[in-house]
Scaffold this active site. Structure first.
Site, PDB file in Angstrom:
ATOM      1  N   LYS A  93      49.956  41.648  30.306  1.00 60.80           N
ATOM      2  CA  LYS A  93      50.971  40.822  29.658  1.00 60.80           C
ATOM      3  C   LYS A  93      51.528  41.530  28.432  1.00 60.80           C
ATOM      4  CE  LYS A  93      49.256  36.291  31.137  1.00 60.80           C
ATOM      5  NZ  LYS A  93      48.788  34.963  30.701  1.00 60.80           N
ATOM      6  N   ARG A 103      43.637  40.011  36.524  1.00 59.89           N
ATOM      7  CA  ARG A 103      44.411  38.857  36.980  1.00 59.89           C
ATOM      8  C   ARG A 103      44.856  39.149  38.410  1.00 59.89           C
ATOM      9  NH1 ARG A 103      46.110  40.220  31.765  1.00 59.89           N
ATOM     10  NH2 ARG A 103      45.721  38.598  30.196  1.00 59.89           N
ATOM     11  N   TYR A 139      34.668  31.545  27.252  1.00 61.63           N
ATOM     12  CA  TYR A 139      33.652  31.951  28.214  1.00 61.63           C
ATOM     13  C   TYR A 139      32.252  31.876  27.636  1.00 61.63           C
ATOM     14  CZ  TYR A 139      37.451  33.529  31.159  1.00 61.63           C
ATOM     15  OH  TYR A 139      38.577  33.557  31.929  1.00 61.63           O
ATOM     16  N   HIS A 192      42.764  40.269  26.752  1.00 63.58           N
ATOM     17  CA  HIS A 192      43.155  39.183  25.863  1.00 63.58           C
ATOM     18  C   HIS A 192      43.576  39.751  24.511  1.00 63.58           C
ATOM     19  CE1 HIS A 192      40.530  36.020  28.154  1.00 63.58           C
ATOM     20  NE2 HIS A 192      41.696  36.224  28.716  1.00 63.58           N
ATOM     21  N   ARG A 235      37.819  36.361  38.210  1.00 64.53           N
ATOM     22  CA  ARG A 235      38.026  36.777  36.816  1.00 64.53           C
ATOM     23  C   ARG A 235      37.086  35.989  35.902  1.00 64.53           C
ATOM     24  NH1 ARG A 235      41.814  39.154  33.273  1.00 64.53           N
ATOM     25  NH2 ARG A 235      42.563  37.877  31.537  1.00 64.53           N
ATOM     26  N   HIS A 267      41.888  32.472  39.661  1.00 59.74           N
ATOM     27  CA  HIS A 267      41.174  33.308  38.704  1.00 59.74           C
ATOM     28  C   HIS A 267      39.657  33.169  38.812  1.00 59.74           C
ATOM     29  CE1 HIS A 267      44.583  35.011  36.870  1.00 59.74           C
ATOM     30  NE2 HIS A 267      44.895  34.052  36.046  1.00 59.74           N
TER      31      HIS A 267
END
Length: 300
Positions: free
Chosen positions: A175, A151, A281, A272, A249, A246
């Site tokens: 995160k 990120r 994706y 994730h 990414r 992004h």
């Protein structure tokens, strides 16, 4: 409502709890704060307090947002904020009934991230002039970003100790405070080495900093600044499609899948927590493969 509006302390208590128990980023906490303050203003206009809200109040607010043409995506995010907030009040026994329990989120079209082609990525990454200190830094950042799928916030906050060029790894705290190790790749390692030798000291101007990619003022770069740098190189490279912070990414994930990478491996590399987040994706990759098939297969 008046101009002297001040958010109820219960909102700050909720945000403090999120910060201490979930380790959410400042940007995520700011989004929660914005959503809850907007909702509280509406609640106050109805002569109520946040702890007195009922299901009908929330439905009225949703109708207000539809009338004022708020985006469905922002309304979905608002509902997520309200659910978490009122779940917190239930746990704290401040209220007995969760007013969000029977509220459905708006139906959202599945958003597929835009992904640059591999030739576009090559053009973008080749654009910075490494003879210039700032562009040498940018070149290393772009190569690292495409090599790792970080990120942008993770990229600009990298410190020297998080990167091991000898091992070819970068250690990321993502995160929720979750840590992951991501391979750098040979090209990214080479560009970072070149940047450290030729440009970083010039950017710091004898200042001390553990930030890997400092700004020209010797401080941590903002993600907005780096986003502007990406747009600059895209314009110079003649890339006219829609870009987002992004973009690299998205390209990282899509190109890995196009070349046969396992979805769960990509999930781990992206950081994730839920595989369903990564699965979006696969749609992009399939679309690209179908396009290639139709363009190059004799019976496509």
């Amino acid at each position: 409502m008046t101009d002297k509006y001040q958010a109820d302390p219960i909102i700050d208590a909720f945000l403090d709890d999120l910060w201490s128990t979930k380790g959410l980023s400042d940007n995520t906490l700011a989004s929660y704060r914005t959503d809850l303050r907007h909702f509280e203003r509406f609640v106050l206009s109805q002569g109520m307090h946040l702890t007195e809200v009922e299901q009908l109040t929330i439905r009225d607010y949703l109708a207000y947002r539809v009338e004022h043409k708020f985006a469905k995506t922002s309304t979905a995010r608002l509902l997520s904020s309200l659910r978490r907030f009122y779940g917190y009040l239930i746990v704290k026994q401040t209220i007995e009934i969760d007013p969000t329990s029977l509220i459905e989120s708006p139906k959202l079209a599945r958003q597929l991230p835009d992904a640059l082609s591999e030739s576009q990525i090559d053009a973008l990454l080749d654009e910075p002039n490494v003879e210039d200190a700032i562009e040498c830094r940018d070149k290393a950042m772009l190569e690292l970003l495409y090599a790792t799928g970080l990120r942008v916030t993770e990229l600009v906050s990298l410190t020297l100790e998080q990167v091991s060029l000898r091992q070819g790894l970068v250690r990321i705290v993502g995160k929720g405070g979750k840590e992951r190790l991501v391979p750098l790749g040979e090209l990214a390692v080479t560009e970072i080495e070149q940047y450290l030798l030729a440009a970083r000291a010039e950017l710091l101007s004898n200042k001390q900093s553990d930030v890997l990619f400092p700004s020209k003022r010797g401080q941590m770069m903002t993600r907005q600044t780096f986003w502007h740098r990406i747009k600059l190189y895209a314009i110079r490279a003649g890339i006219n499609c829609h870009l987002s912070p992004h973009t690299l990414r998205h390209a990282f994930a899509t190109h890995l899948l196009n070349h046969g990478a396992d979805l769960r491996v990509v999930q781990l590399l992206l950081g994730h927590s839920d595989l369903s987040t990564t699965q979006i994706y696969t749609h992009v990759a399939k679309a690209r493969l179908q396009q290639l098939h139709s363009e190059h297969h004799p019976r496509g």
